[in-house]
Scaffold this motif. Structure first.
Motif, PDB file in Angstrom:
ATOM      1  N   LEU A   1       0.835  -1.202   0.000  1.00 17.09           N
ATOM      2  CA  LEU A   1       0.000   0.000   0.000  1.00 17.09           C
ATOM      3  C   LEU A   1       0.872   1.255   0.000  1.00 17.09           C
ATOM      4  O   LEU A   1       0.596   2.222  -0.720  1.00 17.09           O
ATOM      5  CB  LEU A   1      -0.932   0.000   1.206  1.00 17.09           C
ATOM      6  CG  LEU A   1      -2.151  -0.913   1.131  1.00 17.09           C
ATOM      7  CD1 LEU A   1      -2.811  -1.057   2.503  1.00 17.09           C
ATOM      8  CD2 LEU A   1      -3.176  -0.397   0.116  1.00 17.09           C
ATOM      9  N   LEU A   2       1.923   1.244   0.793  1.00  7.66           N
ATOM     10  CA  LEU A   2       2.832   2.391   0.850  1.00  7.66           C
ATOM     11  C   LEU A   2       3.540   2.593  -0.496  1.00  7.66           C
ATOM     12  O   LEU A   2       3.712   3.726  -0.961  1.00  7.66           O
ATOM     13  CB  LEU A   2       3.855   2.197   1.964  1.00  7.66           C
ATOM     14  CG  LEU A   2       4.812   3.369   2.207  1.00  7.66           C
ATOM     15  CD1 LEU A   2       4.042   4.619   2.600  1.00  7.66           C
ATOM     16  CD2 LEU A   2       5.839   3.006   3.278  1.00  7.66           C
ATOM     17  N   LYS A   3       3.913   1.504  -1.139  1.00  9.48           N
ATOM     18  CA  LYS A   3       4.566   1.594  -2.448  1.00  9.48           C
ATOM     19  C   LYS A   3       3.614   2.205  -3.480  1.00  9.48           C
ATOM     20  O   LYS A   3       4.021   3.029  -4.314  1.00  9.48           O
ATOM     21  CB  LYS A   3       5.006   0.200  -2.893  1.00  9.48           C
ATOM     22  CG  LYS A   3       5.807   0.196  -4.187  1.00  9.48           C
ATOM     23  CD  LYS A   3       6.293  -1.209  -4.520  1.00  9.48           C
ATOM     24  CE  LYS A   3       7.089  -1.222  -5.821  1.00  9.48           C
ATOM     25  NZ  LYS A   3       7.560  -2.606  -6.152  1.00  9.48           N
TER      26      LYS A   3
ATOM     27  N   THR B   1       2.819   9.951  -5.586  1.00 13.14           N
ATOM     28  CA  THR B   1       3.466  11.199  -5.171  1.00 13.14           C
ATOM     29  C   THR B   1       4.742  11.505  -5.943  1.00 13.14           C
ATOM     30  O   THR B   1       5.308  12.584  -5.793  1.00 13.14           O
ATOM     31  CB  THR B   1       3.801  11.158  -3.664  1.00 13.14           C
ATOM     32  OG1 THR B   1       4.733  10.094  -3.405  1.00 13.14           O
ATOM     33  CG2 THR B   1       2.546  10.938  -2.839  1.00 13.14           C
ATOM     34  N   GLU B   2       5.199  10.586  -6.760  1.00 19.71           N
ATOM     35  CA  GLU B   2       6.447  10.829  -7.487  1.00 19.71           C
ATOM     36  C   GLU B   2       6.313  11.963  -8.497  1.00 19.71           C
ATOM     37  O   GLU B   2       7.268  12.715  -8.732  1.00 19.71           O
ATOM     38  CB  GLU B   2       6.911   9.537  -8.177  1.00 19.71           C
ATOM     39  CG  GLU B   2       7.499   8.533  -7.177  1.00 19.71           C
ATOM     40  CD  GLU B   2       7.826   7.197  -7.816  1.00 19.71           C
ATOM     41  OE1 GLU B   2       7.398   6.977  -8.984  1.00 19.71           O
ATOM     42  OE2 GLU B   2       8.493   6.380  -7.168  1.00 19.71           O
ATOM     43  N   ASN B   3       5.118  12.098  -9.083  1.00 24.87           N
ATOM     44  CA  ASN B   3       4.924  13.129 -10.116  1.00 24.87           C
ATOM     45  C   ASN B   3       3.752  14.052  -9.830  1.00 24.87           C
ATOM     46  O   ASN B   3       3.410  14.893 -10.668  1.00 24.87           O
ATOM     47  CB  ASN B   3       4.711  12.455 -11.475  1.00 24.87           C
ATOM     48  CG  ASN B   3       5.917  11.653 -11.917  1.00 24.87           C
ATOM     49  OD1 ASN B   3       7.028  12.164 -11.953  1.00 24.87           O
ATOM     50  ND2 ASN B   3       5.688  10.385 -12.205  1.00 24.87           N
TER      51      ASN B   3
ATOM     52  N   VAL C   1       3.231  15.112  -0.391  1.00 22.71           N
ATOM     53  CA  VAL C   1       1.982  14.851   0.338  1.00 22.71           C
ATOM     54  C   VAL C   1       1.479  16.173   0.910  1.00 22.71           C
ATOM     55  O   VAL C   1       2.071  16.724   1.838  1.00 22.71           O
ATOM     56  CB  VAL C   1       2.174  13.812   1.452  1.00 22.71           C
ATOM     57  CG1 VAL C   1       0.885  13.649   2.261  1.00 22.71           C
ATOM     58  CG2 VAL C   1       2.590  12.470   0.848  1.00 22.71           C
ATOM     59  N   VAL C   2       0.419  16.692   0.336  1.00 21.99           N
ATOM     60  CA  VAL C   2      -0.155  17.961   0.788  1.00 21.99           C
ATOM     61  C   VAL C   2      -0.848  17.787   2.134  1.00 21.99           C
ATOM     62  O   VAL C   2      -0.773  18.646   3.011  1.00 21.99           O
ATOM     63  CB  VAL C   2      -1.152  18.503  -0.264  1.00 21.99           C
ATOM     64  CG1 VAL C   2      -1.866  19.750   0.240  1.00 21.99           C
ATOM     65  CG2 VAL C   2      -0.435  18.774  -1.574  1.00 21.99           C
TER      66      VAL C   2
ATOM     67  N   ILE D   1      -7.485   6.580   0.410  1.00 18.27           N
ATOM     68  CA  ILE D   1      -7.995   7.286  -0.758  1.00 18.27           C
ATOM     69  C   ILE D   1      -6.954   8.330  -1.104  1.00 18.27           C
ATOM     70  O   ILE D   1      -6.407   8.988  -0.227  1.00 18.27           O
ATOM     71  CB  ILE D   1      -9.361   7.947  -0.454  1.00 18.27           C
ATOM     72  CG1 ILE D   1     -10.458   6.895  -0.304  1.00 18.27           C
ATOM     73  CG2 ILE D   1      -9.752   8.929  -1.541  1.00 18.27           C
ATOM     74  CD1 ILE D   1     -10.580   6.332   1.068  1.00 18.27           C
ATOM     75  N   VAL D   2      -6.686   8.492  -2.383  1.00 21.15           N
ATOM     76  CA  VAL D   2      -5.710   9.480  -2.824  1.00 21.15           C
ATOM     77  C   VAL D   2      -6.342  10.386  -3.867  1.00 21.15           C
ATOM     78  O   VAL D   2      -7.067   9.929  -4.746  1.00 21.15           O
ATOM     79  CB  VAL D   2      -4.432   8.810  -3.393  1.00 21.15           C
ATOM     80  CG1 VAL D   2      -4.756   7.841  -4.530  1.00 21.15           C
ATOM     81  CG2 VAL D   2      -3.418   9.847  -3.848  1.00 21.15           C
TER      82      VAL D   2
END
Length: 282
Positions: A213-215, A221-223, A252-253, A277-278
């Motif tokens: 999940l973290l991956k 968030t990379e782009n 991460v805002v 959720i992202v």
């Protein structure tokens, strides 16, 4: 000037504080046990549901059309001119179709029923973003036009302890047949573009599920700058661990914890769910 009301079903898992803050009208599912019925979130909490699940897995039914009509009539009496209704994916429930048909016969307000093609806070985030657009003074037509774009920026990923509840509730869809319970293989589940569950990947045990999940979160968030909502269904410790790790990622805002899976969804997922959720933000 448009006076726009906002409604959503209880599968959106929006907390009471946000419902009140943005004046969002809730349409609760029914939780039906053999001896009693409850209005989801209003008359039963997730904690109570998980206490009762070992004894009986209840049924759920759609939000009441009578309640919908009563809310719409009240809103019209209060001077509202328009109403936007955001629902759970039509792949999981008949709510979207029933609301759409009911609104076709309601002529006191101009309405738009929007299929979120998701659930939980992935649906809820669409509702909250729509609420902010209303606060900004956007017109009904502008918001309706923006909703599909909002939906496209939001994804959901989660893992569960067992597929038992999804199987019994008939909600398993494309997740079926992917898990070897004996091998302790657990799915990381997402929702596809059609609004159905599918297995994103598999993990062996809870520790590996958290790592995967973290991956996935990191890949977002990379782009992109992203907001996260970390959710749990009777698995708060796992959710806390995941939240703290996501907070350490770049771009991460915001990352918020404490979005519990509500009773109507908990019936079908059971205890032990956690995920996020992202939302990609500009």
């Amino acid at each position: 000037m448009d006076k726009i009301a906002l409604l959503t079903d209880s599968a959106s898992d929006i907390c009471t504080e946000d419902l009140n803050k943005y004046n969002i009208n809730l349409l609760p599912f029914k939780i039906i046990f053999s001896d009693k019925e409850y209005d989801d979130k209003l008359e039963i909490t997730s904690d109570v549901l998980y206490e009762l699940l070992p004894r009986e897995i209840p049924k759920t039914s759609l939000p009441s059309i009578e309640r919908l009509n009563n809310i719409l009539n009240r809103l019209a009496d209060e001077g509202y001119t328009h109403a936007i209704i955001v629902t759970i994916s039509n792949e999981f429930s008949g709510t979207y179709n029933s609301m759409r048909l009911a609104c076709e016969d309601f002529d006191r307000l101009k309405t738009h029923v929007f299929n979120s093609k998701s659930l939980s806070m992935a649906e809820g985030v669409v509702v909250l973003e729509a609420a902010k657009l209303i606060e900004e003074g956007k017109s009904f037509e502008e918001i309706v036009r923006l909703l599909p774009d909002l939906r496209s920026k939001i994804d959901i990923f989660f893992t569960i302890d067992t597929l038992e509840y999804l199987r019994k509730g008939g909600r398993i869809g494309r997740v079926a047949g992917t898990i070897g319970d004996v091998l302790n293989l657990k799915p990381v589940i997402t929702i596809d573009e059609n609004g159905s569950f599918r297995t994103y990947c598999k993990a062996r045990g809870k520790k590996q599920s958290t790592s995967k999940l973290l991956k996935i979160a990191k890949s977002y968030t990379e782009n992109n700058k992203c907001k996260f909502w970390v959710m749990d269904g009777n698995a708060l410790d796992d959710a806390q661990t995941l939240c703290e790790n996501i907070k350490n990622l770049n771009n991460v805002v915001d990352c918020k914890l404490g979005y519990s899976i509500g009773p109507a969804l908990g019936v079908h997922t059971g205890p032990g769910l956690f995920g996020f959720i992202v939302e990609k933000v500009d």
